[in-house]
Scaffold this motif. Structure first.
Motif, mmCIF file in Angstrom:
data_model
loop_
_atom_site.group_PDB
_atom_site.id
_atom_site.type_symbol
_atom_site.label_atom_id
_atom_site.label_comp_id
_atom_site.label_asym_id
_atom_site.label_seq_id
_atom_site.Cartn_x
_atom_site.Cartn_y
_atom_site.Cartn_z
ATOM 1 N N MET A 237 -16.570 14.575 79.013
ATOM 2 C CA MET A 237 -16.865 14.583 77.587
ATOM 3 C C MET A 237 -18.060 13.691 77.289
ATOM 4 S SD MET A 237 -14.924 16.238 75.488
ATOM 5 C CE MET A 237 -13.371 17.007 75.338
ATOM 6 N N THR A 238 -18.868 14.163 76.377
ATOM 7 C CA THR A 238 -19.999 13.385 75.890
ATOM 8 C C THR A 238 -19.879 13.306 74.378
ATOM 9 O OG1 THR A 238 -21.385 14.159 77.696
ATOM 10 C CG2 THR A 238 -22.520 13.237 75.811
ATOM 11 N N ALA A 239 -20.180 12.138 73.843
ATOM 12 C CA ALA A 239 -20.037 11.934 72.402
ATOM 13 C C ALA A 239 -21.395 11.827 71.726
ATOM 14 C CB ALA A 239 -19.226 10.672 72.134
ATOM 15 N N LEU A 240 -21.448 12.373 70.534
ATOM 16 C CA LEU A 240 -22.581 12.201 69.633
ATOM 17 C C LEU A 240 -22.134 11.138 68.632
ATOM 18 C CD1 LEU A 240 -25.273 13.199 68.220
ATOM 19 C CD2 LEU A 240 -23.775 14.671 66.888
ATOM 20 N N TYR A 241 -22.933 10.092 68.474
ATOM 21 C CA TYR A 241 -22.554 9.064 67.499
ATOM 22 C C TYR A 241 -23.658 8.905 66.461
ATOM 23 C CZ TYR A 241 -25.546 6.112 70.409
ATOM 24 O OH TYR A 241 -26.610 5.607 71.105
ATOM 25 N N ARG A 242 -23.210 8.561 65.257
ATOM 26 C CA ARG A 242 -24.121 8.291 64.146
ATOM 27 C C ARG A 242 -23.818 6.879 63.650
ATOM 28 N NH1 ARG A 242 -22.835 13.766 63.579
ATOM 29 N NH2 ARG A 242 -24.579 15.136 63.057
ATOM 30 N N ILE A 243 -24.867 6.120 63.390
ATOM 31 C CA ILE A 243 -24.710 4.754 62.883
ATOM 32 C C ILE A 243 -25.278 4.707 61.462
ATOM 33 C CG2 ILE A 243 -25.330 2.329 63.234
ATOM 34 C CD1 ILE A 243 -25.581 2.968 66.249
ATOM 35 N N PHE A 244 -24.479 4.133 60.550
ATOM 36 C CA PHE A 244 -24.844 4.090 59.129
ATOM 37 C C PHE A 244 -24.959 2.648 58.648
ATOM 38 C CE2 PHE A 244 -22.509 7.975 59.935
ATOM 39 C CZ PHE A 244 -23.252 8.940 59.274
ATOM 40 N N ASP A 245 -25.700 2.449 57.564
ATOM 41 C CA ASP A 245 -25.785 1.128 56.942
ATOM 42 C C ASP A 245 -24.720 1.026 55.844
ATOM 43 O OD1 ASP A 245 -26.764 2.456 54.678
ATOM 44 O OD2 ASP A 245 -28.804 1.678 54.870
ATOM 45 N N ALA A 246 -24.705 -0.067 55.095
ATOM 46 C CA ALA A 246 -23.691 -0.316 54.074
ATOM 47 C C ALA A 246 -23.773 0.682 52.923
ATOM 48 C CB ALA A 246 -23.827 -1.747 53.540
ATOM 49 N N GLU A 247 -24.928 1.269 52.710
ATOM 50 C CA GLU A 247 -25.087 2.258 51.639
ATOM 51 C C GLU A 247 -24.935 3.688 52.161
ATOM 52 O OE1 GLU A 247 -28.697 1.424 49.514
ATOM 53 O OE2 GLU A 247 -28.172 -0.679 49.300
ATOM 54 N N ASP A 248 -24.392 3.812 53.365
ATOM 55 C CA ASP A 248 -24.110 5.097 54.016
ATOM 56 C C ASP A 248 -25.365 5.901 54.354
ATOM 57 O OD1 ASP A 248 -21.700 5.813 55.068
ATOM 58 O OD2 ASP A 248 -21.384 7.451 53.658
ATOM 59 N N ARG A 249 -26.482 5.206 54.538
ATOM 60 C CA ARG A 249 -27.704 5.877 54.989
ATOM 61 C C ARG A 249 -27.685 5.919 56.510
ATOM 62 N NH1 ARG A 249 -31.268 2.320 51.003
ATOM 63 N NH2 ARG A 249 -30.343 0.842 52.423
ATOM 64 N N TYR B 299 -20.083 7.069 77.118
ATOM 65 C CA TYR B 299 -19.264 5.899 76.768
ATOM 66 C C TYR B 299 -19.728 5.377 75.407
ATOM 67 C CZ TYR B 299 -18.366 6.311 81.727
ATOM 68 O OH TYR B 299 -18.030 6.789 82.961
ATOM 69 N N PRO B 300 -19.342 6.062 74.339
ATOM 70 C CA PRO B 300 -19.878 5.710 73.012
ATOM 71 C C PRO B 300 -19.535 4.300 72.546
ATOM 72 C CG PRO B 300 -18.098 7.313 72.817
ATOM 73 C CD PRO B 300 -18.407 7.173 74.270
ATOM 74 N N VAL B 301 -18.345 3.785 72.863
ATOM 75 C CA VAL B 301 -17.966 2.439 72.416
ATOM 76 C C VAL B 301 -18.902 1.404 73.036
ATOM 77 C CG1 VAL B 301 -16.131 0.702 72.457
ATOM 78 C CG2 VAL B 301 -15.562 3.097 72.023
ATOM 79 N N THR B 302 -19.150 1.555 74.341
ATOM 80 C CA THR B 302 -20.055 0.641 75.039
ATOM 81 C C THR B 302 -21.463 0.735 74.462
ATOM 82 O OG1 THR B 302 -18.751 0.941 77.046
ATOM 83 C CG2 THR B 302 -20.948 0.018 77.320
ATOM 84 N N ARG B 303 -21.909 1.964 74.204
ATOM 85 C CA ARG B 303 -23.260 2.177 73.674
ATOM 86 C C ARG B 303 -23.393 1.591 72.267
ATOM 87 N NH1 ARG B 303 -27.937 1.471 73.928
ATOM 88 N NH2 ARG B 303 -29.462 3.034 73.342
#
Length: 162
Positions: free
Chosen positions: A1-13, A22-26
């Motif tokens: 399995m490979t994960a796609l991750y998105r990172i957002f700021d406090a205003e959900d941008r 290994y998404p948690v490690t990344r």
């Protein structure tokens, strides 16, 4: 399995999109070392059965959602548009090949009819020079066409009459 991750700021941008086995490690690596780590508020993870599918989804997300800090992978158009264009090009190539094959067949049939017309015109009394001039071919080419088709035609005529 490979994960796609998105990172957002406090205003959900959307700040960043990536893929990892290994998404948690990344994600921890981003929290520790990314120049924009202070802006990170939350993340979302989506799993894919193959790395190829995840990479495709990542490319689409980068190009459609336009995350603030992704530098690589950004194209002027989404990958789906590029793939659709490539598929169209391939379909056009196939159609062109098929069209050329049909033209080649039609040309061969036309050439055969033309050569038989040369035979008939010769039988009607036109000289080789006249036939060459009318056909735009050399006298030797006309002679060969008549000899090949004339002999074949005579054999067929003999079989029909026999």
């Amino acid at each position: 399995m490979t994960a796609l991750y998105r990172i957002f700021d406090a205003e959900d941008r959307l700040l960043y999109v990536g893929i990892s086995g290994y998404p948690v490690t990344r994600l921890d690596a981003h929290r520790r070392g990314a120049p924009w780590r202070a802006e990170i508020a939350r993340h979302a993870v989506e799993e894919f059965p193959t790395r190829q599918q995840a990479a495709f989804a990542e490319s689409e997300a980068i190009n459609i959602e336009r995350p603030r800090y992704n530098k690589q992978g950004r194209r002027t158009e989404p990958q789906s548009v590029t793939l659709a264009r490539q598929e169209t090009v391939e379909r056009n190539k196939i159609a062109a090949r098929e069209g050329l094959a049909r033209c080649r067949e039609e040309l061969a049939a036309t050439e055969e009819r033309f050569q038989l017309s040369l035979v008939n015109a010769r039988k009607a009394g036109l000289s080789l020079r006249e036939l060459a001039s009318l056909s735009g071919r050399s006298t030797e080419t006309v002679r060969k066409a008549i000899r090949i088709n004339g002999d074949s035609r005579t054999r067929v005529e003999r079989e029909v009459l026999a």
